[in-house]
Design a protein around this motif. Sequence first.
Motif, PDB file in Angstrom:
ATOM      1  N   THR A 107      39.455   9.819  79.628  1.00  0.00           N
ATOM      2  CA  THR A 107      38.190   9.422  80.249  1.00  0.00           C
ATOM      3  C   THR A 107      37.892  10.336  81.428  1.00  0.00           C
ATOM      4  O   THR A 107      38.724  11.176  81.804  1.00  0.00           O
ATOM      5  CB  THR A 107      38.261   7.972  80.753  1.00  0.00           C
ATOM      6  N   LYS A 108      36.747  10.148  82.027  1.00  0.00           N
ATOM      7  CA  LYS A 108      36.367  10.941  83.201  1.00  0.00           C
ATOM      8  C   LYS A 108      37.378  10.760  84.342  1.00  0.00           C
ATOM      9  O   LYS A 108      37.758  11.719  84.998  1.00  0.00           O
ATOM     10  CB  LYS A 108      34.959  10.538  83.657  1.00  0.00           C
ATOM     11  N   ILE A 109      37.835   9.526  84.554  1.00  0.00           N
ATOM     12  CA  ILE A 109      38.828   9.265  85.611  1.00  0.00           C
ATOM     13  C   ILE A 109      40.134   9.988  85.309  1.00  0.00           C
ATOM     14  O   ILE A 109      40.761  10.553  86.201  1.00  0.00           O
ATOM     15  CB  ILE A 109      39.050   7.751  85.797  1.00  0.00           C
ATOM     16  N   ASP A 110      40.557   9.982  84.031  1.00  0.00           N
ATOM     17  CA  ASP A 110      41.788  10.682  83.645  1.00  0.00           C
ATOM     18  C   ASP A 110      41.693  12.171  83.964  1.00  0.00           C
ATOM     19  O   ASP A 110      42.672  12.791  84.379  1.00  0.00           O
ATOM     20  CB  ASP A 110      42.054  10.532  82.144  1.00  0.00           C
ATOM     21  N   ILE A 111      40.525  12.757  83.754  1.00  0.00           N
ATOM     22  CA  ILE A 111      40.323  14.193  83.941  1.00  0.00           C
ATOM     23  C   ILE A 111      40.194  14.552  85.415  1.00  0.00           C
ATOM     24  O   ILE A 111      40.695  15.574  85.863  1.00  0.00           O
ATOM     25  CB  ILE A 111      39.045  14.659  83.181  1.00  0.00           C
ATOM     26  N   GLU A 112      39.515  13.701  86.183  1.00  0.00           N
ATOM     27  CA  GLU A 112      39.204  14.038  87.573  1.00  0.00           C
ATOM     28  C   GLU A 112      40.214  13.537  88.595  1.00  0.00           C
ATOM     29  O   GLU A 112      40.317  14.101  89.675  1.00  0.00           O
ATOM     30  CB  GLU A 112      37.819  13.502  87.939  1.00  0.00           C
ATOM     31  N   ARG A 113      40.959  12.469  88.273  1.00  0.00           N
ATOM     32  CA  ARG A 113      41.847  11.883  89.277  1.00  0.00           C
ATOM     33  C   ARG A 113      43.296  11.769  88.847  1.00  0.00           C
ATOM     34  O   ARG A 113      44.167  12.449  89.333  1.00  0.00           O
ATOM     35  CB  ARG A 113      41.344  10.506  89.672  1.00  0.00           C
ATOM     36  N   THR A 114      43.554  10.818  87.947  1.00  0.00           N
ATOM     37  CA  THR A 114      44.932  10.515  87.581  1.00  0.00           C
ATOM     38  C   THR A 114      44.981   9.909  86.181  1.00  0.00           C
ATOM     39  O   THR A 114      44.000   9.343  85.722  1.00  0.00           O
ATOM     40  CB  THR A 114      45.570   9.529  88.593  1.00  0.00           C
ATOM     41  N   LEU A 115      46.109  10.056  85.541  1.00  0.00           N
ATOM     42  CA  LEU A 115      46.312   9.421  84.245  1.00  0.00           C
ATOM     43  C   LEU A 115      47.222   8.222  84.466  1.00  0.00           C
ATOM     44  O   LEU A 115      48.276   8.339  85.093  1.00  0.00           O
ATOM     45  CB  LEU A 115      46.968  10.387  83.260  1.00  0.00           C
ATOM     46  N   SER A 136      50.862  13.468  91.046  1.00  0.00           N
ATOM     47  CA  SER A 136      50.923  14.908  91.322  1.00  0.00           C
ATOM     48  C   SER A 136      51.355  15.648  90.056  1.00  0.00           C
ATOM     49  O   SER A 136      52.150  15.147  89.270  1.00  0.00           O
ATOM     50  CB  SER A 136      51.878  15.227  92.480  1.00  0.00           C
ATOM     51  N   GLY A 137      50.757  16.794  89.854  1.00  0.00           N
ATOM     52  CA  GLY A 137      51.050  17.611  88.693  1.00  0.00           C
ATOM     53  C   GLY A 137      50.056  17.421  87.559  1.00  0.00           C
ATOM     54  O   GLY A 137      49.828  18.321  86.764  1.00  0.00           O
ATOM     55  N   TRP A 138      49.446  16.245  87.466  1.00  0.00           N
ATOM     56  CA  TRP A 138      48.542  15.946  86.359  1.00  0.00           C
ATOM     57  C   TRP A 138      47.274  16.808  86.398  1.00  0.00           C
ATOM     58  O   TRP A 138      46.873  17.381  85.387  1.00  0.00           O
ATOM     59  CB  TRP A 138      48.183  14.465  86.340  1.00  0.00           C
ATOM     60  N   ILE A 139      46.634  16.903  87.556  1.00  0.00           N
ATOM     61  CA  ILE A 139      45.382  17.668  87.657  1.00  0.00           C
ATOM     62  C   ILE A 139      45.637  19.143  87.330  1.00  0.00           C
ATOM     63  O   ILE A 139      44.821  19.789  86.666  1.00  0.00           O
ATOM     64  CB  ILE A 139      44.732  17.493  89.042  1.00  0.00           C
ATOM     65  N   GLN A 140      46.781  19.684  87.741  1.00  0.00           N
ATOM     66  CA  GLN A 140      47.127  21.065  87.397  1.00  0.00           C
ATOM     67  C   GLN A 140      47.244  21.215  85.883  1.00  0.00           C
ATOM     68  O   GLN A 140      46.795  22.206  85.309  1.00  0.00           O
ATOM     69  CB  GLN A 140      48.433  21.499  88.092  1.00  0.00           C
ATOM     70  N   PHE A 141      47.860  20.227  85.230  1.00  0.00           N
ATOM     71  CA  PHE A 141      47.994  20.241  83.781  1.00  0.00           C
ATOM     72  C   PHE A 141      46.610  20.205  83.125  1.00  0.00           C
ATOM     73  O   PHE A 141      46.331  20.951  82.188  1.00  0.00           O
ATOM     74  CB  PHE A 141      48.849  19.055  83.317  1.00  0.00           C
ATOM     75  N   VAL A 142      45.743  19.314  83.609  1.00  0.00           N
ATOM     76  CA  VAL A 142      44.381  19.184  83.075  1.00  0.00           C
ATOM     77  C   VAL A 142      43.651  20.518  83.158  1.00  0.00           C
ATOM     78  O   VAL A 142      43.020  20.964  82.193  1.00  0.00           O
ATOM     79  CB  VAL A 142      43.590  18.084  83.831  1.00  0.00           C
ATOM     80  N   ARG A 143      43.742  21.166  84.300  1.00  0.00           N
ATOM     81  CA  ARG A 143      43.052  22.456  84.486  1.00  0.00           C
ATOM     82  C   ARG A 143      43.660  23.547  83.610  1.00  0.00           C
ATOM     83  O   ARG A 143      42.941  24.339  83.007  1.00  0.00           O
ATOM     84  CB  ARG A 143      43.081  22.860  85.952  1.00  0.00           C
ATOM     85  N   PHE A 144      44.987  23.594  83.555  1.00  0.00           N
ATOM     86  CA  PHE A 144      45.664  24.618  82.765  1.00  0.00           C
ATOM     87  C   PHE A 144      45.312  24.496  81.283  1.00  0.00           C
ATOM     88  O   PHE A 144      45.088  25.481  80.599  1.00  0.00           O
ATOM     89  CB  PHE A 144      47.184  24.508  82.958  1.00  0.00           C
ATOM     90  N   LYS A 145      45.261  23.257  80.798  1.00  0.00           N
ATOM     91  CA  LYS A 145      44.965  23.002  79.379  1.00  0.00           C
ATOM     92  C   LYS A 145      43.464  22.892  79.095  1.00  0.00           C
ATOM     93  O   LYS A 145      43.059  22.731  77.947  1.00  0.00           O
ATOM     94  CB  LYS A 145      45.651  21.715  78.909  1.00  0.00           C
ATOM     95  N   GLN A 146      42.646  22.963  80.152  1.00  0.00           N
ATOM     96  CA  GLN A 146      41.189  22.856  80.033  1.00  0.00           C
ATOM     97  C   GLN A 146      40.786  21.591  79.272  1.00  0.00           C
ATOM     98  O   GLN A 146      40.013  21.626  78.320  1.00  0.00           O
ATOM     99  CB  GLN A 146      40.599  24.111  79.390  1.00  0.00           C
ATOM    100  N   LEU A 147      41.343  20.470  79.726  1.00  0.00           N
ATOM    101  CA  LEU A 147      41.074  19.193  79.078  1.00  0.00           C
ATOM    102  C   LEU A 147      39.693  18.661  79.457  1.00  0.00           C
ATOM    103  O   LEU A 147      39.194  18.926  80.552  1.00  0.00           O
ATOM    104  CB  LEU A 147      42.140  18.165  79.454  1.00  0.00           C
TER     105      LEU A 147
END
Length: 119
Positions: free
Chosen positions: A9-17, A67-78
């Motif tokens: 969802t948008k929250i998963d992508i922008e904040r936290t999973l 921590s670490g999740w947003i970096q993963f999201v950006r790296f994988k272009q989710l």
Amino acid sequence: MASFFKVLTKIDIERTLSLPDSCLQALQQSQRSHGGKKLKVKDDVGILWNFHCTTRSGVVPKLDMVSGWIQFVRFKQLNTGDVIVLNKDDDTLTGPHYKIEVFKGHGDDYSSFVHKNQI
């Protein structure tokens, strides 16, 4: 069968999973840290990601990757609508961790996954 899967969802992508607490109950004591838990996740190309999770209490406790999740999201272009799948893996070299698969919101792999799991 996947240990855990989620359509992002948008929250998963922008904040936290947020993960169900049951997803991490099998972690070794060594992976617990002050104020939370460490989740080791290996992606499809073999990169080992370390996520720090904190517990959110409530009727159904959740673990939030803080921590670490947003970096993963950006790296994988989710993006919203993509699916992540976590499966437990007990690798003798890296120790217990989860494998993470990403299914982009388009393409044959995504369609097959959605159909198979009746999302």
